[in-house]
Design an enzyme around this catalytic site. Structure first.
Site, mmCIF file in Angstrom:
data_model
loop_
_atom_site.group_PDB
_atom_site.id
_atom_site.type_symbol
_atom_site.label_atom_id
_atom_site.label_comp_id
_atom_site.label_asym_id
_atom_site.label_seq_id
_atom_site.Cartn_x
_atom_site.Cartn_y
_atom_site.Cartn_z
ATOM 1 N N ARG A 165 -14.304 13.192 13.105
ATOM 2 C CA ARG A 165 -15.116 12.036 12.813
ATOM 3 C C ARG A 165 -15.768 11.176 13.912
ATOM 4 O O ARG A 165 -17.026 11.144 13.779
ATOM 5 C CB ARG A 165 -14.341 10.919 12.142
ATOM 6 C CG ARG A 165 -13.882 11.270 10.872
ATOM 7 C CD ARG A 165 -12.941 10.286 10.222
ATOM 8 N NE ARG A 165 -12.589 10.897 8.768
ATOM 9 C CZ ARG A 165 -11.637 10.370 8.039
ATOM 10 N NH1 ARG A 165 -11.129 9.346 8.358
ATOM 11 N NH2 ARG A 165 -11.554 10.639 6.774
ATOM 12 N N ARG A 179 -8.043 9.680 14.392
ATOM 13 C CA ARG A 179 -7.320 10.282 13.317
ATOM 14 C C ARG A 179 -7.981 11.120 12.375
ATOM 15 O O ARG A 179 -9.133 10.956 12.180
ATOM 16 C CB ARG A 179 -7.157 8.976 12.147
ATOM 17 C CG ARG A 179 -6.198 9.517 10.976
ATOM 18 C CD ARG A 179 -5.891 8.476 10.043
ATOM 19 N NE ARG A 179 -7.008 7.727 9.416
ATOM 20 C CZ ARG A 179 -7.568 8.097 8.339
ATOM 21 N NH1 ARG A 179 -7.405 9.342 7.740
ATOM 22 N NH2 ARG A 179 -8.495 7.509 7.692
ATOM 23 N N SER A 194 -16.938 9.452 1.059
ATOM 24 C CA SER A 194 -15.690 10.425 1.700
ATOM 25 C C SER A 194 -16.324 11.582 2.665
ATOM 26 O O SER A 194 -17.205 12.332 2.330
ATOM 27 C CB SER A 194 -14.885 11.144 0.569
ATOM 28 O OG SER A 194 -14.081 12.112 0.849
ATOM 29 N N HIS A 235 -13.750 2.052 10.028
ATOM 30 C CA HIS A 235 -13.263 2.526 9.093
ATOM 31 C C HIS A 235 -11.576 2.538 9.144
ATOM 32 O O HIS A 235 -10.913 2.140 8.293
ATOM 33 C CB HIS A 235 -13.525 3.957 8.775
ATOM 34 C CG HIS A 235 -12.855 4.552 7.577
ATOM 35 N ND1 HIS A 235 -12.893 4.397 6.447
ATOM 36 C CD2 HIS A 235 -12.106 5.636 7.746
ATOM 37 C CE1 HIS A 235 -12.079 5.035 5.706
ATOM 38 N NE2 HIS A 235 -11.689 5.911 6.665
ATOM 39 N N GLY A 237 0.812 -1.098 -0.050
ATOM 40 C CA GLY A 237 0.069 0.156 0.054
ATOM 41 C C GLY A 237 0.765 1.456 0.015
ATOM 42 O O GLY A 237 2.064 0.993 -0.455
ATOM 43 N N GLY A 284 3.922 0.483 2.263
ATOM 44 C CA GLY A 284 4.976 -0.275 2.057
ATOM 45 C C GLY A 284 5.373 -0.013 0.546
ATOM 46 O O GLY A 284 6.798 -0.322 0.193
HETATM 47 C C1 LIG Z 1 -12.529 3.413 1.818
HETATM 48 C C2 LIG Z 1 -11.509 4.184 2.496
HETATM 49 C C3 LIG Z 1 -11.195 5.468 2.297
HETATM 50 C C4 LIG Z 1 -10.232 6.284 2.800
HETATM 51 N N1 LIG Z 1 -10.028 7.546 2.494
HETATM 52 C C5 LIG Z 1 -8.903 7.990 3.105
HETATM 53 C C6 LIG Z 1 -8.600 9.583 2.643
HETATM 54 O O1 LIG Z 1 -9.375 10.086 1.930
HETATM 55 N N2 LIG Z 1 -7.449 10.170 3.156
HETATM 56 C C7 LIG Z 1 -6.547 9.350 4.052
HETATM 57 O O2 LIG Z 1 -5.493 10.057 4.733
HETATM 58 N N3 LIG Z 1 -7.078 8.192 4.315
HETATM 59 C C8 LIG Z 1 -8.014 7.555 3.962
HETATM 60 N N4 LIG Z 1 -8.164 6.227 4.297
HETATM 61 C C9 LIG Z 1 -7.175 5.398 5.207
HETATM 62 C C10 LIG Z 1 -6.085 5.093 4.458
HETATM 63 O O3 LIG Z 1 -6.597 4.835 2.945
HETATM 64 C C11 LIG Z 1 -5.478 3.841 4.943
HETATM 65 O O4 LIG Z 1 -5.179 3.983 6.218
HETATM 66 C C12 LIG Z 1 -4.082 3.634 4.123
HETATM 67 O O5 LIG Z 1 -4.216 3.841 2.812
HETATM 68 C C13 LIG Z 1 -3.374 2.301 4.591
HETATM 69 O O6 LIG Z 1 -2.124 2.303 3.886
HETATM 70 P P1 LIG Z 1 -1.320 0.994 4.315
HETATM 71 O O7 LIG Z 1 -0.041 1.349 3.258
HETATM 72 O O8 LIG Z 1 -0.832 1.198 5.703
HETATM 73 O O9 LIG Z 1 -1.966 -0.271 3.996
HETATM 74 P P2 LIG Z 1 -2.904 -0.909 2.830
HETATM 75 O O10 LIG Z 1 -2.944 0.077 1.712
HETATM 76 O O11 LIG Z 1 -4.074 -1.449 3.479
HETATM 77 O O12 LIG Z 1 -1.854 -2.019 2.549
HETATM 78 C C14 LIG Z 1 -1.576 -3.145 3.080
HETATM 79 C C15 LIG Z 1 -0.794 -4.300 2.241
HETATM 80 O O13 LIG Z 1 -0.472 -5.131 3.112
HETATM 81 C C16 LIG Z 1 -0.674 -6.526 2.206
HETATM 82 N N5 LIG Z 1 -0.794 -7.068 3.346
HETATM 83 C C17 LIG Z 1 -1.896 -7.319 4.390
HETATM 84 N N6 LIG Z 1 -1.505 -8.691 5.134
HETATM 85 C C18 LIG Z 1 -0.642 -9.099 4.359
HETATM 86 C C19 LIG Z 1 -0.205 -10.448 4.921
HETATM 87 N N7 LIG Z 1 -0.639 -11.131 6.046
HETATM 88 N N8 LIG Z 1 0.662 -10.983 3.960
HETATM 89 C C20 LIG Z 1 1.261 -10.089 2.880
HETATM 90 N N9 LIG Z 1 0.883 -8.933 2.616
HETATM 91 C C21 LIG Z 1 -0.099 -8.545 3.481
HETATM 92 C C22 LIG Z 1 -1.586 -6.105 1.365
HETATM 93 O O14 LIG Z 1 -1.723 -7.021 0.222
HETATM 94 C C23 LIG Z 1 -1.400 -4.608 0.953
HETATM 95 O O15 LIG Z 1 -0.635 -4.562 -0.079
HETATM 96 C C24 LIG Z 1 -9.272 5.770 3.853
HETATM 97 C C25 LIG Z 1 -9.463 4.383 3.876
HETATM 98 C C26 LIG Z 1 -10.837 3.585 3.417
HETATM 99 C C27 LIG Z 1 -10.918 2.188 3.671
#
Ligand SMILES: Cc1cc2nc3c(=O)[nH]c(=O)nc-3n(C[C@H](O)[C@H](O)[C@H](O)COP(=O)(O)OP(=O)(O)OC[C@H]3O[C@@H](n4cnc5c(N)ncnc54)[C@H](O)[C@@H]3O)c2cc1C
Ligand code: SF4
Ligand code: FES
Lengths: 260, 637
Positions: B330, B435, B284, B401, B42, B45
């Site tokens: 929120r 948050r 959103s 969320h 994500g 990462g």
């Molecule tokens: C619908 C929605 C809308 C949002 N809108 C906003 C916004 O407008 N602004 C804002 O700031 N935030 C927003 N957020 C929050 C934000 O999107 C997330 O907190 C953020 O993108 C998380 O990023 P991340 O890289 O930590 O994890 P993620 O993007 O969730 O990535 C997780 C990664 O880990 C991998 N993974 C997970 N478990 C395993 C495992 N056991 N083995 C191997 N790989 C694994 C997955 O494959 C993925 O690649 C929103 C969230 C949602 C759900």
């Protein structure tokens, strides 16, 4: 039982689903009956109901790809009644809802069919070829840090908006599945156009289009003969103009290629 | 165990610069001798993997989807904050820092949050350079919007698809490194265990989701960037595959888990329509810029929205919070929607919804302008509900969320396991008890592009370059354990499906550890979760084998972990005898139903240590010191 839509009656349906144990096995369509499907359900929730049902009967549930269920991750990929992502225009499989179907319908559900997308199991295919096209040049070569201030280069709103439209491709592969040639032109052109339109993308403009097209050919995607079923089935409305732009970029690059 | 947050000395504004100067560096020629595992692609990462590879490290990156670009960051809609002050409306690094600390209800670390605000400006520069097509004004400069919990416009966006565009930027940087051979990408591969050698994180064990192959990967350091664990509630805005497995298994190997009960319930989601529902869809928060939240004034008013006259409507957020209005944070917005529904003033057939109305905005700005701003969200809404939000108000209700809790990390983003880092939503670091909108994307990219590349070097420079082979007994043992767990699951052959258990857990969590909690309910939930967990291990039904694409088996492993995590969340909620941010304990509220903090006794991070199956976890406290902001009761009136 839902929303503001009280006269929604549950439906009974016949499903014909492609079952294939793994990439080496032969597959076939299996028929399943499914009852009491609410029109408020999404198509994949209907598949969940089917799978719970199969599981309890001791039958291996149907494997299908999905993750966000919001129409944005590009993972879902069902070929429904002969159409990529089903009957509703501009809609991914996960955003399709059962209110588009009627009681008594028979629904045929198959995986994407295209040479470069081998079936892995049931309805799941391997679409990694699309990643490899991106790896061939779908980027601007900047390292982290040491870049100019974000407002240093103004970009006209119209251009930024158009680049955004091209950038919304979700890499689902429906365009390939919908095309009788199995061409990935719409997909490839979306990234080529996005970056060709932006000032930041100019430096690598020529090599990018050449390398991405070369990779597309290498993966075994078919040629584009301008039929347009790709854009008609694209769930996010990627426009055919992008293909025209790719062609211009490609021809332009071939005169003054920088790929040496 | 003493929790050392390793916050650098000196004035707040100088800490990060000083720290960057003080950290040890790995010289360029040595970088290629170090291997780094990044689990998750994500924002957190992918940005880390790409940047570390650019620096010269060898990176192995993992995700469970078929492509790194499908991580759930892709679904983020509204935007990303940055203290650019392009609007000249009084924003600054300090203000973003202050808003974030206050928004988090004073339960986050000052130093981390300040750094986050500092690097926020670099993120926007980086993304634009990558070709991220942010929204722009007619003059060609970047546009901003405002978001909940802030009185300035500092949110950058790309229509309602900001997460998608930012992730595609990071994905493109990752692709470039994959093409160079500096990143080896492992899609459809799930991490199932952490491997430690001599007390340090040295690798992971994975299962390939197509072949079932269980495999070891070794490295000099491991970064977890696996996202949030909101799916413990079954229904959430997370992707279907979002899970806690990676961080939970690391927790069981010694990484402390911080503030697990801090969950964000987002106020504007499409309400639940039936028991078959598999996930909830966010609308959103940016919609609250133009949409007005209301319910009928009278209990039991069943008229359709357009037949309820203005003076019989209660715009309850505008009424109660005149200065922030619909843009309160929120937790405040969610709780008030719940209150309105609890009073019997909810709308729609289920009565578990409030209106979000755009009629005034459309009158003021015109249909076209509104559609330009929110077109894709309106489309999504009408696809799901079959209703047209241009003509009738949306119905919305709060939904799970985001999880502020996560693995405890120090200032360097290292967990309590040496060499194991956690970034993005899976750590606990920056958002305290709540948050602010548009701050998760900021944090994910800050961690990955600008923090971890410095801090991991400091660790590696102090560790030898020698590699550990995956034939090492520690790897073999971990593989055997993973295999044993899989075998155990497959041999149960019970009568209830995995989803059935997951839904049951979700109900317990939502009812007793959701928007409002109390000691009695939490005690009850704890017992219920234990019972459910026992039953799961006795009666879950999984077909097939390990050596194939087995979706039920995948889900079962994740639900097994949720069944343990759920109990820890309840434990944490019970321990925290105060209300703060998203953690609302009914026993602790002001006369106006606002959260009542207990700063004297709870100004700490609760970091939990795993002590064994069905054993009481041990609480460790990291006291939070506020040297720059004064703790006050949050007021958005
Ligand atoms: C619908 C929605 C809308 C949002 N809108 C906003 C916004 O407008 N602004 C804002 O700031 N935030 C927003 N957020 C929050 C934000 O999107 C997330 O907190 C953020 O993108 C998380 O990023 P991340 O890289 O930590 O994890 P993620 O993007 O969730 O990535 C997780 C990664 O880990 C991998 N993974 C997970 N478990 C395993 C495992 N056991 N083995 C191997 N790989 C694994 C997955 O494959 C993925 O690649 C929103 C969230 C949602 C759900
Ligand atoms: S162009 Fe459209 S159909 Fe093709 S991959 Fe992209 S989003 Fe899917
Ligand atoms: S499941 Fe993500 S687009 Fe359909």
């Amino acid at each position: 039982m839902a929303g503001n839509n009280p006269n929604s009656k549950p439906m009974n349906l016949t499903l014909k689903v492609w079952r294939q144990k793994n990439s080496k096995a032969a597959g076939n369509l299996e028929t399943y009956q499914i009852k009491d499907i609410s029109p408020e359900m999404s198509f994949l929730e209907m598949m969940d109901v089917l799978n719970e049902d199969l599981l309890l009967k001791g039958i291996d549930p149907v494997a299908f790809d999905h993750d966000c269920r919001e129409g944005i991750c590009g993972m879902c990929s069902l070929y429904i009644n002969g159409r990529a992502h089903g009957p509703e225009r501009g809609t991914t499989t996960c955003q399709l809802h059962m209110r588009k179907f009627s009681d008594g319908d028979t629904i045929t559900i198959e995986p994407w069919r295209a040479g470069p997308f081998p079936v892995l199991k049931d309805l799941c295919t391997d679409r990694s070829a699309l990643d490899r096209i991106q790896q061939a040049g779908g980027y601007i070569s900047v390292n982290t840090g040491g870049v100019p201030d974000a407002n240093e280069i103004p970009i006209p709103k119209t251009i930024a908006d158009k680049a955004f439209d091209a950038a919304t491709c979700i890499q689902c592969g429906a365009c390939v599945a919908a095309c009788k040639n199995g061409s990935a032109m719409l997909f490839t052109s979306a990234k080529v156009s996005q970056l060709a339109m932006l000032p930041q993308g100019q430096v690598e403009r020529k090599t990018r289009v050449e390398n991405m097209v070369a990779q597309m050919d290498k993966e075994g995607f078919g040629a584009c003969t301008n039929i347009g079923s790709c854009a008609a089935e694209c769930p996010v409305g990627i426009s055919l103009e992008n293909i025209a732009m790719l062609n211009r970029e490609y021809i332009g690059a071939s005169f003054t290629s920088e790929n040496v | 165990m003493i929790l050392d947050s390793k916050i650098p000395e000196g004035p707040l504004a100088e800490k990060w610069d000083k720290h960057k100067f003080n950290v040890k560096l790995v010289n360029p020629a040595n970088k290629r001798k170090y291997d780094i595992i990044v689990v998750g692609t994500g924002l957190a990462g992918a940005s880390a993997a790409a940047t570390l590879a650019e620096l010269g490290y060898n990176v192995k990156a993992f995700c469970y989807q078929d492509s790194p670009r499908r991580a759930h960051s892709i679904a983020a809609q509204g935007g990303i904050n940055a203290a650019k002050n392009y609007q000249n409306d009084g924003d600054s690094v300090y203000r973003l820092f202050y808003d974030t600390i206050k928004g988090g209800d004073y339960r986050a670390r000052e130093a981390n949050v300040y750094r986050l605000a500092q690097v926020s400006v670099n993120i926007i520069d980086q993304c634009v350079a990558q070709g991220v097509p942010f929204a722009r004004e007619y003059g060609g400069l970047l546009a901003n919007r405002s978001f909940g919990g802030a009185q300035v416009s500092r949110t950058f966006y790309a229509r309602g698809q900001t997460g998608q565009q930012l992730l595609l930027g990071a994905y493109s940087a990752l692709n470039r490194q994959i093409a160079y051979g500096k990143v080896k990408m492992y899609p459809r591969t799930e991490m199932l265990d952490l491997v430690m050698v001599d007390g340090k994180a040295r690798g992971i064990v994975t299962r390939h989701l197509i072949t079932g192959k269980i495999e070891s990967h070794s490295a000099h350091a491991v970064i977890l960037a696996t996202g949030g664990y909101g799916n413990v509630f079954f229904l959430s805005t997370n992707a279907m595959g979002s899970n806690t497995t990676a961080i939970w298994r690391a927790h069981k190997k010694g990484a402390l888990f911080a503030n697990p009960c801090f969950t964000q319930i987002h106020p504007t989601c499409i309400p639940v329509s039936g028991g078959y529902q598999s996930k909830l869809t966010l609308m959103s928060e940016s919609l609250r810029n133009d949409g007005r939240v209301w319910v009928p004034k009278a209990v039991g008013d069943n008229r359709p929205a357009d037949q309820i006259p203005e003076d019989e409507r209660d715009y309850f957020l505008e009424r109660k919070y005149p200065s922030f209005g619909n843009l309160v944070p929120r937790d405040v917005a969610s709780r008030n929607a719940k209150l309105a529904c609890d009073e019997g003033r909810g709308v729609g057939t289920t009565k578990l919804a409030v209106y979000l109305d755009f009629a005034d905005a459309i009158k003021r700005e015109g249909l076209e302008k509104i559609s330009q701003k929110y077109g894709n969200l309106f489309d999504m809404y009408s696809k799901i509900t079959g209703e047209n939000p241009y003509e009738q108000p949306m119905r919305i209700y709060p939904a799970v969320h985001y999880t502020m809790g996560g693995l405890w990390v120090d200032y360097n983003l290292m967990t309590t396991v040496p060499g194991l880092y956690a970034t993005g939503e899976c750590n606990f670091s920056d958002h305290g008890a709540n948050r602010l909108g548009a701050s998760a994307l900021m944090q994910g990219l800050a961690d990955g592009y600008f923090v971890i590349p410095y801090t991991i070097g400091d660790y590696l420079a102090q560790n030898p370059t020698a590699r550990v082979e995956t034939s090492h007994p520690a790897f073999k043992e971990a593989e055997a354990n993973v295999q044993a767990d899989v075998n155990r699951l497959l041999s149960i052959n019970g009568t209830r499906t995995v989803d059935d258990f997951h839904k049951a857990l979700g109900h317990i969590m939502w009812d007793y550890c959701g928007m409002a909690r109390n000691a009695e309910g939490l005690q009850f939930a704890k017992q219920e979760i234990r019972k459910l967990r026992d039953e799961f291990w006795r009666d879950v039904k999984i077909l097939g084998t390990n050596e194939e694409l087995n979706v039920t088996l995948e889900k079962a492993g994740r639900v097994a972990d949720f069944l343990e995590l759920g109990e820890l969340m309840v434990e944490d909620a019970l321990n925290r005898n105060e209300s703060c941010g998203g953690h609302f304990r009914e026993e602790y509220q002001t006369p106006e139903n606002e959260a009542l903090r207990d700063d004297e006794n709870y100004t700490y991070v609760a970091a939990w240590e795993y002590t064994g199956p069905n054993q009481q976890p041990v609480l460790h406290k990291e006291e939070l010191k506020f040297e720059n902001v004064k703790l006050t009761q949050r007021s958005y009136k």
